[in-house]
Write an enzyme that holds these catalytic residues in place. Structure first.
Site, PDB file in Angstrom:
ATOM      1  CB  SER A 103      -0.992  -0.007   1.164  1.00 49.57           C
ATOM      2  OG  SER A 103      -0.330   0.037   2.394  1.00 49.57           O
ATOM      3  CG  ASN A 104       3.746   2.664   2.871  1.00 58.59           C
ATOM      4  OD1 ASN A 104       3.681   3.856   3.155  1.00 58.59           O
ATOM      5  ND2 ASN A 104       3.452   1.709   3.735  1.00 58.59           N
ATOM      6  CG  MET A 125       8.510  -8.234   5.440  1.00 61.49           C
ATOM      7  SD  MET A 125       8.381  -6.869   6.593  1.00 61.49           S
ATOM      8  CE  MET A 125       8.229  -7.810   8.107  1.00 61.49           C
ATOM      9  NE  ARG A 126      15.794 -11.602   1.816  1.00 61.03           N
ATOM     10  CZ  ARG A 126      15.623 -12.859   2.216  1.00 61.03           C
ATOM     11  NH1 ARG A 126      14.418 -13.353   2.355  1.00 61.03           N
ATOM     12  NH2 ARG A 126      16.647 -13.632   2.476  1.00 61.03           N
ATOM     13  CG  LEU A 127      18.361  -7.545   8.885  1.00 64.79           C
ATOM     14  CD1 LEU A 127      19.256  -8.250   9.898  1.00 64.79           C
ATOM     15  CD2 LEU A 127      18.427  -6.041   9.092  1.00 64.79           C
ATOM     16  CB  ILE A 128      20.148  -4.452   3.268  1.00 64.55           C
ATOM     17  CG1 ILE A 128      18.686  -4.042   3.103  1.00 64.55           C
ATOM     18  CG2 ILE A 128      20.972  -4.103   2.070  1.00 64.55           C
ATOM     19  CD1 ILE A 128      18.105  -4.253   1.789  1.00 64.55           C
ATOM     20  CG  ASN A 175      12.677   0.565   6.412  1.00 65.95           C
ATOM     21  OD1 ASN A 175      11.858   0.079   5.633  1.00 65.95           O
ATOM     22  ND2 ASN A 175      12.725   0.219   7.683  1.00 65.95           N
ATOM     23  CG  HIS A 194      10.088   0.946  12.054  1.00 65.44           C
ATOM     24  ND1 HIS A 194      10.176  -0.420  11.862  1.00 65.44           N
ATOM     25  CD2 HIS A 194       9.829   1.124  13.368  1.00 65.44           C
ATOM     26  CE1 HIS A 194       9.979  -1.032  13.013  1.00 65.44           C
ATOM     27  NE2 HIS A 194       9.765  -0.124  13.943  1.00 65.44           N
TER      28      HIS A 194
HETATM   29  C1  GRF Z   1       4.273  -0.466   6.666  1.00 64.95           C
HETATM   30  O1  GRF Z   1       3.518  -0.306   7.833  1.00 64.95           O
HETATM   31  C2  GRF Z   1       5.694  -0.047   6.900  1.00 64.95           C
HETATM   32  O2  GRF Z   1       5.821   0.901   7.905  1.00 64.95           O
HETATM   33  C3  GRF Z   1       6.353  -1.317   7.335  1.00 64.95           C
HETATM   34  O3  GRF Z   1       5.733  -2.324   6.585  1.00 64.95           O
HETATM   35  C4  GRF Z   1       4.407  -1.923   6.271  1.00 64.95           C
HETATM   36  C5  GRF Z   1       4.208  -2.146   4.820  1.00 64.95           C
HETATM   37  O4  GRF Z   1       2.875  -2.029   4.433  1.00 64.95           O
HETATM   38  N1  GRF Z   1       7.774  -1.252   7.123  1.00 64.95           N
HETATM   39  P1  GRF Z   1       2.492  -2.010   2.890  1.00 64.95           P
HETATM   40  O5  GRF Z   1       3.061  -3.290   2.273  1.00 64.95           O
HETATM   41  O6  GRF Z   1       3.090  -0.788   2.280  1.00 64.95           O
HETATM   42  O7  GRF Z   1       1.007  -2.008   2.827  1.00 64.95           O
END
Ligand code: GRF
Length: 205
Positions: free
Chosen positions: A15-16, A93-96, A110, A112
């Site tokens: 969604s971001n 969802m991974r460390l770089i 990033n 958060h």
């Molecule tokens: C977001 O809440 C972001 O802060 C975190 O992971 C989520 C990703 O959501 N790092 P989406 O995949 O952008 O919907």
């Protein structure tokens, strides 16, 4: 490397990613253009979003590679082929590892869902609710080798209500993210952000 040539990395809903695409279409990304989606989860909804938006994607399963380093080397080759100058992690969802960090030092950011350094790592919103904080928020930061430890670029806070649930808090946090992330990406794409030690300075337009 041009700051305006952007790759977004994501593993989930995206969604971001969608908010960044919308900002670019509205001319609100500082002249930045999203050239590529990179995902480690080819079946994730974010991959479909890229296809729908006509954005190229690089979908690789890390387990198909002998090591994390070889997985990242393939990504770096594609980033360099496309002359990417800014990497935007959005739920990746991974460390770089240094394979990606070194050529893109200071060019990876990033988002958060907490006010770092509070509640780094997984399930930041759950951590905040369990802790009972009255304020939480969103942080955009540069990425270094640690877990959510790089220099902070921007933060926005919001109030945790007494009756908040994981879902209601996540909804409000996401709304903040969809505003804040495009603003920061726009400032970077336009070359308005400077890093001095651990401090970032954002010049006004
Ligand atoms: C977001 O809440 C972001 O802060 C975190 O992971 C989520 C990703 O959501 N790092 P989406 O995949 O952008 O919907």
């Amino acid at each position: 490397m041009q700051w305006s040539r952007i790759a977004v990395f994501a593993s989930g809903q995206g969604s971001n990613f969608a908010a960044l695409i919308a900002a670019e279409r509205e001319g609100l990304l500082g002249g930045g253009s999203i050239e590529l989606l990179v995902s480690d989860k080819p079946e994730a909804p974010v991959a479909q979003r890229a296809e729908d938006a006509g954005i190229s994607s690089l979908l690789l399963r890390p387990k198909d590679f002998a090591s994390r380093e070889l997985y990242e080397a393939e990504i770096v080759a594609e980033l360099q082929r496309r002359e990417i100058g800014l990497i935007v992690l959005a739920g990746y969802m991974r460390l770089i590892t240094p394979v990606l960090l070194t050529p893109y030092a200071g060019r990876i950011i990033n988002i958060h869902p907490s006010l770092l350094p509070a509640f780094a790592g997984k399930d930041a919103m759950g951590q905040a609710l369990n802790y009972g904080v009255k304020l939480t928020g969103v942080t955009v930061h540069f990425v270094d080798g640690g877990m959510d430890t790089g220099p902070v670029i921007a933060q926005r806070s919001l109030v945790v209500e007494d009756n908040d649930t994981a879902t209601s808090l996540a909804d409000r946090i996401h709304k903040v993210e969809y505003e804040l992330y495009p603003e920061v990406v726009a400032a970077l794409a336009a070359g308005r952000i400077e890093l001095v030690g651990r401090k970032t300075i954002i010049r006004e337009k």
